[in-house]
Design an enzyme around this catalytic site. Structure first.
Site, PDB file in Angstrom:
ATOM      1  N   CYS A 290      40.655  41.580  49.987  1.00 39.91           N
ATOM      2  CA  CYS A 290      39.850  40.603  50.717  1.00 39.91           C
ATOM      3  C   CYS A 290      40.203  40.614  52.206  1.00 39.91           C
ATOM      4  O   CYS A 290      41.021  41.403  52.677  1.00 39.91           O
ATOM      5  CB  CYS A 290      40.090  39.206  50.150  1.00 39.91           C
ATOM      6  SG  CYS A 290      39.920  39.128  48.349  1.00 39.91           S
TER       7      CYS A 290
ATOM      8  N   ILE B 104      38.432  41.951  42.277  1.00 45.29           N
ATOM      9  CA  ILE B 104      39.207  42.961  41.561  1.00 45.29           C
ATOM     10  C   ILE B 104      39.715  42.413  40.226  1.00 45.29           C
ATOM     11  O   ILE B 104      39.581  43.050  39.193  1.00 45.29           O
ATOM     12  CB  ILE B 104      40.424  43.439  42.394  1.00 45.29           C
ATOM     13  CG1 ILE B 104      39.972  43.937  43.770  1.00 45.29           C
ATOM     14  CG2 ILE B 104      41.203  44.509  41.641  1.00 45.29           C
ATOM     15  CD1 ILE B 104      39.199  45.221  43.773  1.00 45.29           C
ATOM     16  N   ILE B 105      40.326  41.235  40.256  1.00 45.06           N
ATOM     17  CA  ILE B 105      40.915  40.597  39.073  1.00 45.06           C
ATOM     18  C   ILE B 105      40.188  39.287  38.790  1.00 45.06           C
ATOM     19  O   ILE B 105      39.887  38.532  39.718  1.00 45.06           O
ATOM     20  CB  ILE B 105      42.418  40.324  39.285  1.00 45.06           C
ATOM     21  CG1 ILE B 105      43.176  41.636  39.563  1.00 45.06           C
ATOM     22  CG2 ILE B 105      43.022  39.594  38.093  1.00 45.06           C
ATOM     23  CD1 ILE B 105      43.307  42.559  38.383  1.00 45.06           C
TER      24      ILE B 105
ATOM     25  N   ASP C 238      45.873  36.177  40.468  1.00 42.53           N
ATOM     26  CA  ASP C 238      47.160  36.166  41.167  1.00 42.53           C
ATOM     27  C   ASP C 238      47.134  35.206  42.349  1.00 42.53           C
ATOM     28  O   ASP C 238      48.175  34.691  42.765  1.00 42.53           O
ATOM     29  CB  ASP C 238      47.564  37.575  41.616  1.00 42.53           C
ATOM     30  CG  ASP C 238      46.480  38.317  42.379  1.00 42.53           C
ATOM     31  OD1 ASP C 238      45.364  37.769  42.537  1.00 42.53           O
ATOM     32  OD2 ASP C 238      46.741  39.456  42.805  1.00 42.53           O
TER      33      ASP C 238
ATOM     34  N   ASN D 201      44.936  37.960  50.706  1.00 46.31           N
ATOM     35  CA  ASN D 201      44.467  39.340  50.666  1.00 46.31           C
ATOM     36  C   ASN D 201      45.553  40.176  50.006  1.00 46.31           C
ATOM     37  O   ASN D 201      46.682  40.223  50.500  1.00 46.31           O
ATOM     38  CB  ASN D 201      44.202  39.841  52.096  1.00 46.31           C
ATOM     39  CG  ASN D 201      43.997  41.343  52.163  1.00 46.31           C
ATOM     40  OD1 ASN D 201      43.519  41.962  51.225  1.00 46.31           O
ATOM     41  ND2 ASN D 201      44.364  41.937  53.290  1.00 46.31           N
TER      42      ASN D 201
ATOM     43  N   GLU E 218      47.333  42.127  46.205  1.00 47.67           N
ATOM     44  CA  GLU E 218      47.552  42.107  44.760  1.00 47.67           C
ATOM     45  C   GLU E 218      49.014  41.764  44.494  1.00 47.67           C
ATOM     46  O   GLU E 218      49.919  42.354  45.103  1.00 47.67           O
ATOM     47  CB  GLU E 218      47.253  43.474  44.135  1.00 47.67           C
ATOM     48  CG  GLU E 218      45.862  44.030  44.398  1.00 47.67           C
ATOM     49  CD  GLU E 218      44.764  43.272  43.673  1.00 47.67           C
ATOM     50  OE1 GLU E 218      45.090  42.494  42.747  1.00 47.67           O
ATOM     51  OE2 GLU E 218      43.587  43.449  44.045  1.00 47.67           O
TER      52      GLU E 218
ATOM     53  N   SER F  78      46.999  55.944  45.739  1.00 45.68           N
ATOM     54  CA  SER F  78      47.274  56.933  46.776  1.00 45.68           C
ATOM     55  C   SER F  78      48.781  57.186  46.836  1.00 45.68           C
ATOM     56  O   SER F  78      49.569  56.412  46.309  1.00 45.68           O
ATOM     57  CB  SER F  78      46.748  56.431  48.136  1.00 45.68           C
ATOM     58  OG  SER F  78      46.771  57.452  49.101  1.00 45.68           O
ATOM     59  N   GLY F  79      49.172  58.279  47.486  1.00 49.08           N
ATOM     60  CA  GLY F  79      50.561  58.726  47.407  1.00 49.08           C
ATOM     61  C   GLY F  79      51.427  58.455  48.617  1.00 49.08           C
ATOM     62  O   GLY F  79      52.496  59.055  48.762  1.00 49.08           O
TER      63      GLY F  79
END
Length: 638
Positions: free
Chosen positions: A2, A50-51, A97, A72, A74, A358-359
Site C-alpha cells: 500500500c 494481498i491478505i 496483519d 504499508n 507485510e 526476488s533475490g
C-alpha cells in the site's frame, strides 16, 4: 502492499488536500482508498489487497477509535502475534496483519511491538489520547517512509511526491547534497535532495508531539557476535534451513504469487525453494540482440526445475524513453543503470501476478561483491609497508600522469572510509571539483559516512565494507529501486534473503565463511551461501559469477540518437545551473573514445532529468512534459 500519507492540520490547508496527496501515490494501492480527519490530523491511504481481501480497509481503528493506523508492508509472523494478543485478551475483527499492529501498539506499546515484528513495513499511528503521531520503518528499509518538518509544518508519507499536493510543502532542492549524490548516486543518510524532507531510517521510529520530532532506533545490524569456530560446511547447513524457512513465510498470499529470475544464484535459489511448495511462474528480462542478455541462463534453469518462465526483452528506445518517468517514480535522483530493467520486469510480471519474490540481499549479508576482494590486497599492503612510506608513495603517485599502479598507490595511503569503492562510486573529490559549477559546494564526502566505518572500527576490512553496504547501498539503492520500480506497477516485491532471521545468523559468520580461496588461490565470494545453494540447485548455477543485472547502456550512449539526447541535456539550462558544461562535454567525449565514463554520464544525465521533472518551473527544458504516467502505468497493461 500500500501507500499512505498524512499531515498535522493547519488552518490554511483545504480539507480535500489529503485526497489529493493520496492520489499522487495511487500506483502503490489502486484497489481501495480511505481517509481519516479530525481537529489534529489528516490521514490518507491507498490499498493493494494481498491478505484478507474482503477486510483490511484502512485507516484502521483501535479500541474506542482512539488510535488510527495506516500501514504499508507485510508482517510475516502476524499469525503468531495475533494468537499471543488473543491469549492476552485482545479481540480481532479481521485476519489482517494490519490489525496486529494496532492491537499490538495498544497492548505492548511501540518499542515492544517493534521488537516482535518480522517483516517489511512502514506505518504511522495517530494516538488521539497522547496527541502524537508514531511512525516506524522496517529493520532494513525494504519499505519507504519520509517526513517533512520545517519547524511549522509536519507531514509524512510513503513517497515524497505525495507532499507536492500540500500547499504548505515548500519544494526546494537541497543543493548542499549534490556532491554526495555525485559520489554515491544516492544520499546515504536521513537527508534527502529536498530541503526539510527526511527518510525514516531503517530500524528507526519517530514520534511527533507538541510541534517536535524525535527519532530513535529499535534495530541495528551489527557484528558483535561473530563466531570464529563456524566453518563453511556448518554455515552452509544453517543457511539451508534459514532460506527454506524464510521463503516459506514470504509466500503467504491470497493473490497470485511468482518470482523474478536472473541467471544468478540468489534468485535461482529463491525460486527453487518456492517451487518446492507450489508451482511458481518466474519472470526474466533481457536485451534485444545484446551479449548482456541473461535469458538463455534463466529460461534454461526454470525449464530444468519444471517451472514456467516468461521472458521479456527491451531495447534502447524502451530504456531511454522511460528515464524521465523513472525519475518521477524514484522521488530522488538515482542513477543505478539497472533500475529501468526492474521496471520492465515488474511491468511484465504484473500481467499475471500481484506479488513476486526476488533475490536481493545475499551479496550484502553473505559477502558476494567482488569489490570486497580488494580488502585482502590492501590489508597485506598495509602490513608490509609502513604508513609513512605508503603516505609518501601516495603523494608522489598523485603528482604523475596515469600509469599502471598509480590508483593503487594513491588509495593505499588512504584510510578505509576514504578508500572503499562505494565512497567514490561515481565521482571522487577531484572529479567533482572539475564538474561542479559552484566549487564551494564540494567537500570530502568520505567524512560524510565516516561514522558508519567508526561503528565497526577494529573489525577486518571485509566486515567493515559489508557493514557499510548493509547500512547504505542496500536500503538506499538496491531496495529503493526495487520498491519504486515494482510499486510503479502496483506489484509487491518480497525479498526472503533480506529478513530478520536470516540477518541474525549472517552477523555471526566469520569472514572465512563469507569469502574464501580455493587450492589455486582463486577467491570464492559468498562461500557458505554458494555451498548451501549448491545442495539445492545445479552446481553450475551456484558457482556462476555475479553479473549484477548488466545492461548495454555503455554501448547505447555511443549511438547517435541516444548520444544526442544526452548531449542536449548536457547543454540545457539545468546543466548550466549546476555543472561545468565543458567538463560534461569532455566526459562524453572520453566515453566516445573508449575510456568508459558511463556511470559518470548516467549520473549527471539522470540528475538533469530528475530536476526537470520535479522543478519544471525553473527551466525552459521541462522534462515533466516527457513524464507519461499513463503509458508506463499498470492501467496501460494490455
Amino acid at each position: 502492499m500500500c501507500g499512505f500519507t498524512g499531515y498535522i492540520n493547519q488552518d490554511n490547508i483545504p480539507k480535500d488536500t489529503i485526497k489529493n496527496m493520496a492520489q499522487r501515490i495511487k500506483h502503490r494501492g489502486p484497489d481501495d482508498d480511505g481517509f481519516f480527519q479530525n481537529e489534529d490530523v489528516s490521514m490518507g491511504f491507498r490499498r493493494l489487497s494481498i491478505i484478507d481481501l474482503a477486510n483490511g480497509h484502512q485507516p484502521m481503528f483501535g479500541d474506542n477509535d482512539t488510535d488510527v493506523l495506516t500501514f504499508n508492508g507485510e508482517i510475516y509472523n502476524y499469525k503468531d502475534l495475533q494468537k499471543e494478543l488473543i491469549e492476552a485478551g485482545q479481540e480481532f475483527d479481521t485476519d489482517c496483519d494490519s490489525e496486529v499492529l494496532i492491537r499490538g501498539y495498544e497492548a505492548w506499546g511501540p518499542k515492544k511491538l517493534l521488537s516482535k515484528l518480522r517483516g517489511m513495513f512502514a506505518f504511522a499511528i495517530y494516538d488521539s489520547k497522547k496527541h502524537q503521531v508514531f511512525g516506524a520503518r522496517d529493520h532494513f528499509g525494504i519499505k519507504p517512509m519520509y517526513y517533512y518538518d520545517d519547524g511549522k509544518n509536519f507531514m509524512w508519507g510513503s513517497e515524497i511526491k505525495a507532499f507536492l499536493a500540500n500547499p504548505n510543502f515548500k519544494k526546494e532542492i537541497n543543493t548542499k547534497l549534490l556532491p554526495v549524490h555525485l559520489s554515491f548516486e544516492f544520499i546515504p543518510s536521513a537527508e534527502t535532495m529536498f530541503k526539510n524532507v527526511y527518510k525514516v531510517m531503517p530500524g528507526q521510529y519517530f514520534i511527533y508531539k507538541d510541534g517536535k520530532t524525535t527519532t530513535d532506533t529499535f534495530y541495528k545490524y551489527n557484528y558483535d557476535h561473530i563466531d570464529d569456530s563456524q566453518t563453511i560446511d556448518s554455515d552452509a547447513k544453517k543457511i539451508e534451513g534459514l532460506v527454506d524457512d524464510s521463503v516459506k513465510v514470504h509466500m503467504a498470499s491470497d493473490v497470485p504469487l511468482g518470482s523474478f529470475l536472473s541467471s544468478g544464484v540468489d534468485s535461482s535459489y529463491v525460486l527453487n525453494e518456492a517451487a518446492k511448495i507450489k508451482p511458481m511462474q518466474s519472470f526474466s528480462l533481457g536485451f534485444n540482440g545484446s551479449k548482456y542478455s541473461e535469458l538463455s541462463w534463466s529460461t534454461k534453469f526454470a525449464k530444468e526445475i519444471g517451472q514456467k518462465n516468461t521472458a521479456t526483452t527491451i531495447d534502447g528506445d524502451d530504456y531511454f524513453d522511460f528515464l524521465p518517468t523513472m525519475m518521477y517514480y524514484m522521488d530522488e535522483p538515482l542513477s543505478n543503470p539497472s533500475a529501468p530493467q526492474l521496471y520492465y520486469l515488474s511491468h511484465s510480471a504484473r500481467k499475471d501476478l500481484i506479488v513476486s519474490l526476488s533475490g536481493e540481499g545475499a551479496d550484502e549479508f553473505f559477502g558476494g561483491y567482488n569489490t570486497y576482494l580488494e580488502a585482502f590486497t590492501f590489508e597485506k599492503y598495509q602490513k608490509m609497508v609502513p604508513k609513512f612510506v605508503r603516505t609518501a608513495l601516495g603523494k608522489m603517485a598523485s603528482m604523475f600522469p596515469r600509469f599502471h599502479g598509480r590508483r593503487f598507490l594513491m588509495r593505499g595511503a588512504e584510510p578505509l572510509y576514504e578508500r572503499y569503492y562505494r565512497v567514490n562510486y561515481v565521482f571522487d573529490q577531484h572529479d567533482r571539483d572539475r564538474v561542479l559549477k559552484d566549487k564551494s559546494l564540494n567537500f570530502d564526502t568520505g567524512e560524510y559516512t565516516k561514522h558508519i566505518f567508526d561503528e565497526v572500527a577494529g573489525k577486518d576490512e571485509v566486515t567493515q565494507e559489508q557493514y557499510f553496504d548493509i547500512n547504505t547501498w542496500l536500503p538506499f539503492d538496491i531496495l529503493h529501486k526495487a520498491d519504486r520500480m515494482s510499486m510503479a506497477n502496483s506489484l509487491e516485491v518480497r525479498t526472503p534473503l533480506v529478513d530478520k532471521e536470516v540477518a541474525a545468523f549472517a552477523q555471526t559468520m566469520p569472514t572465512k565463511t563469507r569469502i574464501t580461496f580455493d587450492k589455486d588461490g582463486n577467491p570464492i565470494t559468498k562461500a557458505a551461501f554458494r555451498k548451501a545453494a549448491a545442495s539445492q540447485v545445479p552446481k553450475v548455477v551456484a558457482d556462476k559469477e555475479k553479473l549484477g543485472f548488466p545492461s548495454p547502456i555503455a554501448q547505447w550512449i555511443k549511438e547517435p540518437k541516444y548520444h544526442d539526447r544526452i548531449e542536449k541535456a548536457f547543454h540545457s539550462d539545468i546543466a548550466k545551473k549546476f555543472f561545468n558544461v565543458d567538463e560534461l562535454d569532455y566526459i562524453l567525449k572520453e566515453h566516445m573514445e573508449g575510456k568508459s565514463s558511463m556511470q559518470k554520464i548516467f549520473t549527471i544525465y539522470t540528475f538533469i532529468l530528475w530536476y526537470g521533472v520535479y522543478f519544471p518551473e525553473d527551466t525552459n527544458m521541462n522534462y515533466n512534459k516527457e513524464v507519461d504516467l499513463h503509458k508506463y502505468s499498470r492501467e496501460s497493461i494490455a
